[in-house]
Write an enzyme that holds these catalytic residues in place. Structure first.
Site, PDB file in Angstrom:
ATOM      1  N   ASP A   1       5.190 -14.613   0.453  1.00  0.00           N
ATOM      2  CA  ASP A   1       4.293 -13.471   0.350  1.00  0.00           C
ATOM      3  C   ASP A   1       3.756 -13.171   1.741  1.00  0.00           C
ATOM      4  OD1 ASP A   1       2.711 -11.449  -0.550  1.00  0.00           O
ATOM      5  OD2 ASP A   1       1.515 -12.668  -1.920  1.00  0.00           O
ATOM      6  N   ALA A   2       4.459 -12.287   2.449  1.00  0.00           N
ATOM      7  CA  ALA A   2       4.099 -11.965   3.820  1.00  0.00           C
ATOM      8  C   ALA A   2       3.717 -10.504   3.995  1.00  0.00           C
ATOM      9  CB  ALA A   2       5.259 -12.303   4.767  1.00  0.00           C
ATOM     10  N   LYS A   3       4.131  -9.656   3.048  1.00  0.00           N
ATOM     11  CA  LYS A   3       3.811  -8.227   3.055  1.00  0.00           C
ATOM     12  C   LYS A   3       4.095  -7.580   4.401  1.00  0.00           C
ATOM     13  CE  LYS A   3       0.311  -8.595  -0.607  1.00  0.00           C
ATOM     14  NZ  LYS A   3       0.317 -10.064  -0.791  1.00  0.00           N
ATOM     15  N   ARG A   4       5.263  -7.849   4.944  1.00  0.00           N
ATOM     16  CA  ARG A   4       5.624  -7.294   6.245  1.00  0.00           C
ATOM     17  C   ARG A   4       6.070  -5.845   6.112  1.00  0.00           C
ATOM     18  NH1 ARG A   4       2.774 -11.209   8.097  1.00  0.00           N
ATOM     19  NH2 ARG A   4       3.853 -13.016   8.940  1.00  0.00           N
TER      20      ARG A   4
END
Length: 295
Positions: A103-106
């Site tokens: 879960d990095a939401k890049r």
């Protein structure tokens, strides 16, 4: 004529996720080493505490749940040593049989997005994950490097569509010319990416379980990651009304309400079984029965 060429095509993430959900159940557990959780576990708020917390969760649940979802920010705050813990956790979880969604939401454009894609979606990267969360709000086309990298490596991406935080509505519920919401535009793009995929596409959407109603078409032929179960207030019983006929492709995600039961591994597994049972009953009650359970 003799000789064969061995060209191995990786099994797509969507197919692997479908198998994991059918055999281990529809549940994702987040690994979110909040400062408060480290304290509840009696651990120090440093890299040693981070590693003890993270590896305890992986060892307790990696052989049980379909998906583990480490939240990158809680590792990044410790710098390179924290990232090293994340690398070990991703590798150990995948070795145990769980799929890993980082879960990095890049989200970015051009070569920067390509670099993010190489970080999480290139098999030679120490942070290679089965999937990664991405933000499409620089335009869905900005995600192309990640989408292409995921396809090559057999990985997946989860695109933010309707998130669980109330503030998200000002962007995601905004409308474009023609009247569709931004969220629906993103979901339409996802549907196009998944066209023809079976049994499940590899491009998923993030749709918060805390939403009272979706107001969009969630039939994207891909997985729907649904954070917000537990501490954020949503329950498994909320899922059928929110997701309707797409319920069988939903991956509900719970974090703190499971993690607070540590550091005892048996207590963590017991909490997961309870949530898995609630999800299974909600899906069965809505008529989406596959007969599989989390063991």
């Amino acid at each position: 004529m003799t000789g064969t060429t061995s060209l191995t095509t990786p099994e797509p993430f969507g197919a692997r996720l479908r198998h994991a959900m059918d055999t281990r159940g529809q549940l994702c557990v987040g690994i979110d080493p909040h400062t408060s959780l480290l304290a509840e576990w009696g651990l120090s708020d440093d890299v040693a505490g981070l590693e003890r917390f993270t590896m305890t969760v992986v060892e307790a649940l990696g052989g049980t749940v379909a998906v583990l979802k480490p939240q990158s920010a809680f590792f990044e705050r410790f710098g390179s040593r924290g990232i090293a813990v994340l690398e070990r956790a991703v590798a150990a979880a995948r070795q145990a049989g769980a799929l890993v969604v980082t879960d990095a939401k890049r989200g970015d454009i051009g070569s920067t997005m390509a670099a993010y894609a190489a970080t999480y979606l290139d098999k030679d990267s120490p942070l290679f994950s089965d999937a990664v969360t991405v933000s499409p709000f620089l335009g869905f086309g900005s995600l192309r490097p990640a989408l292409d990298a995921a396809r090559i490596s057999g990985a997946g991406v989860f695109v933010l569509a309707l998130t669980s935080n109330p503030e998200g509505a000002e962007v995601q519920r905004a409308t474009v010319p023609g009247g569709a919401s931004v969220a629906q535009v993103m979901l339409d793009h996802i549907t196009a990416e998944n066209a023809g995929a079976a049994p499940l596409g590899s491009v998923g959407a993030v749709v918060g379980a805390t939403l009272r109603e979706a107001g969009v078409d969630l039939a994207v032929n891909g997985p729907l990651l649904a954070p917000g179960i537990g501490a954020q207030g949503a329950t498994a019983a909320d899922l059928p009304d929110l997701f309707g006929s797409a319920l069988g492709n939903v991956l509900p995600s719970v974090s703190r309400d499971v993690l607070r039961h540590g550091p005892d591994a048996a207590a963590l597994r017991k909490a997961v079984r309870a949530y898995a049972r609630q999800v299974r009953e909600a899906v069965a009650g809505a008529g989406n029965v596959d007969g599989n359970t989390v063991r």
